[in-house]
Design an enzyme around this catalytic site. Sequence first.
Site, short mmCIF file in Angstrom:
data_model
loop_
_atom_site.label_atom_id
_atom_site.label_comp_id
_atom_site.label_asym_id
_atom_site.label_seq_id
_atom_site.Cartn_x
_atom_site.Cartn_y
_atom_site.Cartn_z
N SER A 67 -1.20 -9.22 11.79
CA SER A 67 -2.46 -9.76 11.30
C SER A 67 -2.38 -11.29 11.29
O SER A 67 -2.03 -11.89 12.30
CB SER A 67 -2.76 -9.18 9.92
OG SER A 67 -4.08 -9.47 9.54
N ARG A 97 -11.60 -8.24 -2.35
CA ARG A 97 -10.50 -7.37 -1.94
C ARG A 97 -10.98 -5.97 -1.55
O ARG A 97 -10.54 -5.39 -0.57
CB ARG A 97 -9.48 -7.28 -3.06
CG ARG A 97 -8.33 -6.33 -2.80
CD ARG A 97 -7.47 -6.78 -1.65
NE ARG A 97 -6.23 -6.03 -1.57
CZ ARG A 97 -5.27 -6.26 -0.69
NH1 ARG A 97 -5.40 -7.25 0.18
NH2 ARG A 97 -4.18 -5.56 -0.67
N ASP A 130 -7.30 0.36 14.67
CA ASP A 130 -7.54 -0.91 13.98
C ASP A 130 -8.91 -1.43 14.40
O ASP A 130 -9.15 -1.69 15.57
CB ASP A 130 -6.44 -1.90 14.36
CG ASP A 130 -6.52 -3.23 13.61
OD1 ASP A 130 -7.55 -3.49 12.96
OD2 ASP A 130 -5.54 -3.99 13.67
N HIS A 148 -5.93 -1.08 10.58
CA HIS A 148 -5.26 -2.38 10.55
C HIS A 148 -3.96 -2.32 9.75
O HIS A 148 -2.98 -2.98 10.09
CB HIS A 148 -6.21 -3.40 9.94
CG HIS A 148 -5.72 -4.81 10.02
ND1 HIS A 148 -5.46 -5.44 11.23
CD2 HIS A 148 -5.40 -5.73 9.07
CE1 HIS A 148 -5.04 -6.68 11.00
NE2 HIS A 148 -4.98 -6.87 9.71
N ASP A 149 -3.95 -1.54 8.70
CA ASP A 149 -2.75 -1.41 7.86
C ASP A 149 -1.53 -0.87 8.61
O ASP A 149 -0.41 -0.99 8.11
CB ASP A 149 -3.03 -0.48 6.67
CG ASP A 149 -3.47 -1.25 5.43
OD1 ASP A 149 -3.53 -2.51 5.50
OD2 ASP A 149 -3.74 -0.61 4.41
#
Lengths: 390, 390
Positions: free
Chosen positions: A160, A229, A324, A357-358
């Site tokens: 990232s 968040r 992602d 994405h994680d």
Amino acid sequence: MTLENQPGSVGIVTTRHVELFSREAPLSLDCGATLGPVSVAYETYGTLNATASNAILVCHALSGNAHAAGLHHPEDKRYGWWDDYIGPGKPFDTRKFFVISTNNLGGCNGTTGPSSIDPVSGHPYGLRFPMITIGDMARLQRAVVTHLGIHKLLAVAGGSMGGMIALQWALDYPDQVASSIVIGSTPRLSAQNIAFNAVARQAIMSDPHFNNGDHYDGPRPEKGLALARMMAHITYLSEKGLHEKFGRRLQDRENLSYGFETDFAVESYLAYQGSSFVRRFDANTYLYITKAMDYFDPFPDPETTAKRLIPVTARFLVMCFDTDWRFDSSRSKELVKILNWNRKEVTFQELSSPHGHDAFLLDAPQYKESLAGFLNRILQETTDREAHVA
Amino acid sequence: MTLENQPGSVGIVTTRHVELFSREAPLSLDCGATLGPVSVAYETYGTLNATASNAILVCHALSGNAHAAGLHHPEDKRYGWWDDYIGPGKPFDTRKFFVISTNNLGGCNGTTGPSSIDPVSGHPYGLRFPMITIGDMARLQRAVVTHLGIHKLLAVAGGSMGGMIALQWALDYPDQVASSIVIGSTPRLSAQNIAFNAVARQAIMSDPHFNNGDHYDGPRPEKGLALARMMAHITYLSEKGLHEKFGRRLQDRENLSYGFETDFAVESYLAYQGSSFVRRFDANTYLYITKAMDYFDPFPDPETTAKRLIPVTARFLVMCFDTDWRFDSSRSKELVKILNWNRKEVTFQELSSPHGHDAFLLDAPQYKESLAGFLNRILQETTDREAHVA
């Protein structure tokens, strides 16, 4: 497989702190401002060899910190953010490599950032902290690496935003980076990425406790930061992953509430993500770091790109994950195209994962193999070259 | 093509209001509560024929209203939300069809909702307004249709949430709907959809002016509502569309600001979307309507699905757009599968568009052809059947 070959932990580690630069000889920033002194929190794993030629720098993403591997004390339950990848027998194999991890410039976990005390005023910087860039983050890391007696890194690696920093290193310090590993990242944010960041910042700055960034003595803009968040967290997970994890399952109830309480498990999960984040993260750091990502754009046009890439000697490993959608595969492919068209060596792998994405943070055998294979090749090449020179 | 065949406007239209139900004979809601009296704002276009057999109901999405076509006065610059599709020579051809559009239950544009005065207390309902469902919205529309002297609709049509209402009609009033047109919609929200709605509601409810929904006399939770709208707006546009429209173009400046002002055009665009929305929309309506969408799930399991679909006689047209990621094509395909497996007639078209979820509102020739073809077939079938009966 003997016990010795079992992937293991780096064990108990300690975050160290170093003060670099000074008021007289400050860190120069891309915006034109300067900072000094600058504190940096960092950790190292493994042992630096005699020629200081086995060092790897790992770079964290938006909300990470210097604690990339191991535990801080024997009762600690929370391993460092990349513990699956750093340790004896793991891709960043600490039996071979000396791994360095720093908290990024502008952070809130030991490195100078907006929540740090401005030595001039004696108060936290707040929004008086200068705007920082990915280039500034790499510049500060380079000072740490120099401080550790290392001239050239075997690799700079990150996922990232960490991948942006790894790319920046290859561009800015071409003689000091043998390889650059860019995972789940992008050569620039898209309009959609910028849009999400802009709304996140608006959420923070709209919080009545924001107080133009001066909230360190009073209540903090926790609701705004939690909103930022929660929204970002949705973009870290794949639609499919969220569906498989939560679907439309109800939270602690048999039937719909017909009220504004939490009905669905996914709502409860997100609320938890928001509230746990605000306990460990600074709202101003969130503003600065997202802005640094927005600004990142090393290849704005073909001419600039060609010019920037001429001196680059690093070998590249670019990896991405098929689910992602924050930085989708097309972004990594764009980077690969840019590098290849400019005659740089680049290895590209698109990996399959349900985690969106994680995925760059999570344990996955193929991802490990890919990293390990690349790193061992770079190590071999470097060793061969050293033997040849000797 | 003669002038007569040129698609035209319905011209100047007026929103009408009708009061239905009463305290004695109220509208029953799915949550168990009742409402009465209930005001409904509606518009009609075209002329109802002698047998009242040419009526079509169009259903608006989250932020729409009763004003679907035409202008409200000669100087009005803003056409109704589906003006491209409703009018003489357009798919909802007002030379043939009598088109009805109502503001949804819970809305804030003339139909009873949380900002309306509760006749019992004399104050706005606020959060004392009962929780409503897509089924309740259809139930109120049915009362309007009955009030207009219509027993059976040729079609109920809508995009996004409007598509959910169109589907609900076919399920709940099988004898009163000849066809159901569901565009860019879904048979249920995914975990990701619910997550985005939950964060939007949190943004509104975290605003210091929210005051537990009682904000009609004082300052309104405009920042929270603007945040909700900005975030949602990102999901209405395709990544590609946003990129083509804005890319990384800077707004009113030559260089980066190195500050927290607006740098990129996409930020400025989103801020405008947020601030213009709060002038025309009620924060409590946003809460209720998103919750109604979260709850919508007419086909929770195969057994319930089969049971609900047995009496359904409507012919279905399901359409979606390839770049819509809010309700992507797989949701429409899921609906088609459910309908087909339960032996319902369903026409499915996936259309190409750069405009993401918003595509259902925008002018597109193929989309028009598809709608017109389907509607004319339904009209023909109905006319043939009437002739046969006569």
